[in-house]
Write a protein that holds these residues in place. Structure first.
Motif, PDB file in Angstrom:
ATOM      1  N   VAL A  61       2.760   8.691 -10.486  1.00  0.00           N
ATOM      2  CA  VAL A  61       3.428   9.664 -11.340  1.00  0.00           C
ATOM      3  C   VAL A  61       4.819  10.007 -10.789  1.00  0.00           C
ATOM      4  O   VAL A  61       5.741  10.268 -11.560  1.00  0.00           O
ATOM      5  N   VAL A  62       4.991   9.990  -9.485  1.00  0.00           N
ATOM      6  CA  VAL A  62       6.309  10.243  -8.892  1.00  0.00           C
ATOM      7  C   VAL A  62       7.287   9.146  -9.309  1.00  0.00           C
ATOM      8  O   VAL A  62       8.435   9.436  -9.660  1.00  0.00           O
ATOM      9  N   SER A  63       6.829   7.909  -9.314  1.00  0.00           N
ATOM     10  CA  SER A  63       7.678   6.786  -9.728  1.00  0.00           C
ATOM     11  C   SER A  63       8.177   7.003 -11.152  1.00  0.00           C
ATOM     12  O   SER A  63       9.380   6.896 -11.431  1.00  0.00           O
ATOM     13  N   PHE A  64       7.246   7.309 -12.052  1.00  0.00           N
ATOM     14  CA  PHE A  64       7.616   7.494 -13.451  1.00  0.00           C
ATOM     15  C   PHE A  64       8.497   8.718 -13.650  1.00  0.00           C
ATOM     16  O   PHE A  64       9.489   8.659 -14.383  1.00  0.00           O
ATOM     17  N   ASN A  65       8.170   9.833 -13.011  1.00  0.00           N
ATOM     18  CA  ASN A  65       8.985  11.042 -13.165  1.00  0.00           C
ATOM     19  C   ASN A  65      10.405  10.839 -12.655  1.00  0.00           C
ATOM     20  O   ASN A  65      11.361  11.330 -13.255  1.00  0.00           O
ATOM     21  N   THR A  66      10.542  10.117 -11.570  1.00  0.00           N
ATOM     22  CA  THR A  66      11.876   9.859 -11.014  1.00  0.00           C
ATOM     23  C   THR A  66      12.714   9.049 -11.984  1.00  0.00           C
ATOM     24  O   THR A  66      13.892   9.361 -12.221  1.00  0.00           O
ATOM     25  N   VAL A  67      12.122   8.031 -12.576  1.00  0.00           N
ATOM     26  CA  VAL A  67      12.860   7.184 -13.510  1.00  0.00           C
ATOM     27  C   VAL A  67      13.147   7.938 -14.808  1.00  0.00           C
ATOM     28  O   VAL A  67      14.246   7.833 -15.369  1.00  0.00           O
ATOM     29  N   LEU A  68      12.192   8.719 -15.281  1.00  0.00           N
ATOM     30  CA  LEU A  68      12.438   9.518 -16.490  1.00  0.00           C
ATOM     31  C   LEU A  68      13.564  10.526 -16.260  1.00  0.00           C
ATOM     32  O   LEU A  68      14.388  10.748 -17.146  1.00  0.00           O
ATOM     33  N   ALA A  69      13.617  11.100 -15.078  1.00  0.00           N
ATOM     34  CA  ALA A  69      14.706  12.032 -14.747  1.00  0.00           C
ATOM     35  C   ALA A  69      16.052  11.315 -14.751  1.00  0.00           C
ATOM     36  O   ALA A  69      17.058  11.859 -15.223  1.00  0.00           O
ATOM     37  N   ALA A  70      16.079  10.087 -14.255  1.00  0.00           N
ATOM     38  CA  ALA A  70      17.324   9.308 -14.266  1.00  0.00           C
ATOM     39  C   ALA A  70      17.771   9.038 -15.698  1.00  0.00           C
ATOM     40  O   ALA A  70      18.959   9.142 -16.020  1.00  0.00           O
ATOM     41  N   CYS A  71      16.830   8.712 -16.559  1.00  0.00           N
ATOM     42  CA  CYS A  71      17.150   8.456 -17.967  1.00  0.00           C
ATOM     43  C   CYS A  71      17.689   9.715 -18.635  1.00  0.00           C
ATOM     44  O   CYS A  71      18.659   9.660 -19.389  1.00  0.00           O
ATOM     45  N   ALA A  72      17.073  10.849 -18.350  1.00  0.00           N
ATOM     46  CA  ALA A  72      17.522  12.120 -18.929  1.00  0.00           C
ATOM     47  C   ALA A  72      18.909  12.489 -18.418  1.00  0.00           C
ATOM     48  O   ALA A  72      19.770  12.935 -19.185  1.00  0.00           O
ATOM     49  N   PRO A 115       0.805  -1.210   0.000  1.00  0.00           N
ATOM     50  CA  PRO A 115       0.000   0.000   0.000  1.00  0.00           C
ATOM     51  C   PRO A 115       0.844   1.267   0.000  1.00  0.00           C
ATOM     52  O   PRO A 115       1.807   1.357  -0.713  1.00  0.00           O
ATOM     53  N   LYS A 116       0.487   2.241   0.799  1.00  0.00           N
ATOM     54  CA  LYS A 116       1.160   3.534   0.755  1.00  0.00           C
ATOM     55  C   LYS A 116       2.632   3.446   1.173  1.00  0.00           C
ATOM     56  O   LYS A 116       3.489   4.071   0.570  1.00  0.00           O
ATOM     57  N   GLN A 117       2.939   2.642   2.190  1.00  0.00           N
ATOM     58  CA  GLN A 117       4.330   2.510   2.634  1.00  0.00           C
ATOM     59  C   GLN A 117       5.171   1.837   1.561  1.00  0.00           C
ATOM     60  O   GLN A 117       6.323   2.202   1.364  1.00  0.00           O
ATOM     61  N   GLN A 118       4.606   0.854   0.876  1.00  0.00           N
ATOM     62  CA  GLN A 118       5.338   0.178  -0.194  1.00  0.00           C
ATOM     63  C   GLN A 118       5.644   1.145  -1.328  1.00  0.00           C
ATOM     64  O   GLN A 118       6.730   1.125  -1.886  1.00  0.00           O
ATOM     65  N   LEU A 119       4.678   1.991  -1.671  1.00  0.00           N
ATOM     66  CA  LEU A 119       4.884   2.969  -2.732  1.00  0.00           C
ATOM     67  C   LEU A 119       5.959   3.975  -2.326  1.00  0.00           C
ATOM     68  O   LEU A 119       6.826   4.322  -3.129  1.00  0.00           O
ATOM     69  N   SER A 120       5.924   4.409  -1.089  1.00  0.00           N
ATOM     70  CA  SER A 120       6.940   5.349  -0.601  1.00  0.00           C
ATOM     71  C   SER A 120       8.330   4.721  -0.666  1.00  0.00           C
ATOM     72  O   SER A 120       9.298   5.375  -1.073  1.00  0.00           O
ATOM     73  N   PHE A 121       8.442   3.456  -0.272  1.00  0.00           N
ATOM     74  CA  PHE A 121       9.727   2.770  -0.320  1.00  0.00           C
ATOM     75  C   PHE A 121      10.192   2.598  -1.764  1.00  0.00           C
ATOM     76  O   PHE A 121      11.372   2.802  -2.075  1.00  0.00           O
ATOM     77  N   LEU A 122       9.280   2.237  -2.662  1.00  0.00           N
ATOM     78  CA  LEU A 122       9.627   2.104  -4.075  1.00  0.00           C
ATOM     79  C   LEU A 122      10.168   3.422  -4.605  1.00  0.00           C
ATOM     80  O   LEU A 122      11.227   3.450  -5.247  1.00  0.00           O
ATOM     81  N   ASN A 123       9.473   4.506  -4.341  1.00  0.00           N
ATOM     82  CA  ASN A 123       9.922   5.807  -4.845  1.00  0.00           C
ATOM     83  C   ASN A 123      11.263   6.210  -4.246  1.00  0.00           C
ATOM     84  O   ASN A 123      12.093   6.827  -4.926  1.00  0.00           O
ATOM     85  N   LEU A 124      11.503   5.853  -3.006  1.00  0.00           N
ATOM     86  CA  LEU A 124      12.798   6.120  -2.376  1.00  0.00           C
ATOM     87  C   LEU A 124      13.911   5.332  -3.067  1.00  0.00           C
ATOM     88  O   LEU A 124      14.992   5.862  -3.342  1.00  0.00           O
ATOM     89  N   MET A 125      13.645   4.067  -3.365  1.00  0.00           N
ATOM     90  CA  MET A 125      14.641   3.235  -4.074  1.00  0.00           C
ATOM     91  C   MET A 125      14.908   3.790  -5.475  1.00  0.00           C
ATOM     92  O   MET A 125      16.054   3.852  -5.924  1.00  0.00           O
ATOM     93  N   ALA A 130      14.516  -1.112 -14.513  1.00  0.00           N
ATOM     94  CA  ALA A 130      14.238  -2.524 -14.227  1.00  0.00           C
ATOM     95  C   ALA A 130      13.335  -2.669 -13.007  1.00  0.00           C
ATOM     96  O   ALA A 130      12.383  -3.467 -13.016  1.00  0.00           O
ATOM     97  N   LEU A 131      13.601  -1.908 -11.960  1.00  0.00           N
ATOM     98  CA  LEU A 131      12.776  -1.978 -10.753  1.00  0.00           C
ATOM     99  C   LEU A 131      11.356  -1.489 -11.044  1.00  0.00           C
ATOM    100  O   LEU A 131      10.381  -2.113 -10.622  1.00  0.00           O
ATOM    101  N   LEU A 132      11.231  -0.403 -11.791  1.00  0.00           N
ATOM    102  CA  LEU A 132       9.910   0.104 -12.125  1.00  0.00           C
ATOM    103  C   LEU A 132       9.121  -0.915 -12.942  1.00  0.00           C
ATOM    104  O   LEU A 132       7.955  -1.182 -12.654  1.00  0.00           O
ATOM    105  N   ARG A 190       1.544  -1.042  -6.956  1.00  0.00           N
ATOM    106  CA  ARG A 190       1.160   0.332  -7.256  1.00  0.00           C
ATOM    107  C   ARG A 190       2.387   1.155  -7.632  1.00  0.00           C
ATOM    108  O   ARG A 190       3.408   1.118  -6.948  1.00  0.00           O
ATOM    109  N   VAL A 191       2.268   1.874  -8.726  1.00  0.00           N
ATOM    110  CA  VAL A 191       3.261   2.869  -9.134  1.00  0.00           C
ATOM    111  C   VAL A 191       2.485   4.147  -9.387  1.00  0.00           C
ATOM    112  O   VAL A 191       1.294   4.108  -9.675  1.00  0.00           O
TER     113      VAL A 191
END
Length: 76
Positions: free
Chosen positions: A40-51, A1-11, A26-28, A37-38
């Protein structure tokens, strides 16, 4: 749930800051494929890493994944 999403975004942020865009993608993908659950923060973080690493190929793969998850949100 919410804690898992927060941990994912932190990773994802840690991978991004460490310059490890491939690992972030790969993690995403793994999380999205298992139905976890993923957001918009998850996607934006990974897109920023790619950029940051000048990896448009990875960014395009993330964008396609985002479009496939559009039942939750749509890319701008």
């Amino acid at each position: 749930p919410k804690q898992q999403l927060s941990f994912l975004n932190l990773m994802l942020k840690a991978y991004s800051r460490a310059g490890q865009a491939e690992e972030a993608v790969a993690l995403l993908k793994q999380q999205a494929s298992t139905g976890a659950r993923v957001d918009v923060v998850s996607f934006n973080t990974v897109l920023a890493a790619c950029a940051r690493q000048a990896r448009p190929d990875l960014g395009e793969a993330v964008f396609r994944l985002m479009k496939n998850k559009r039942k939750y949100f749509r890319p701008d």
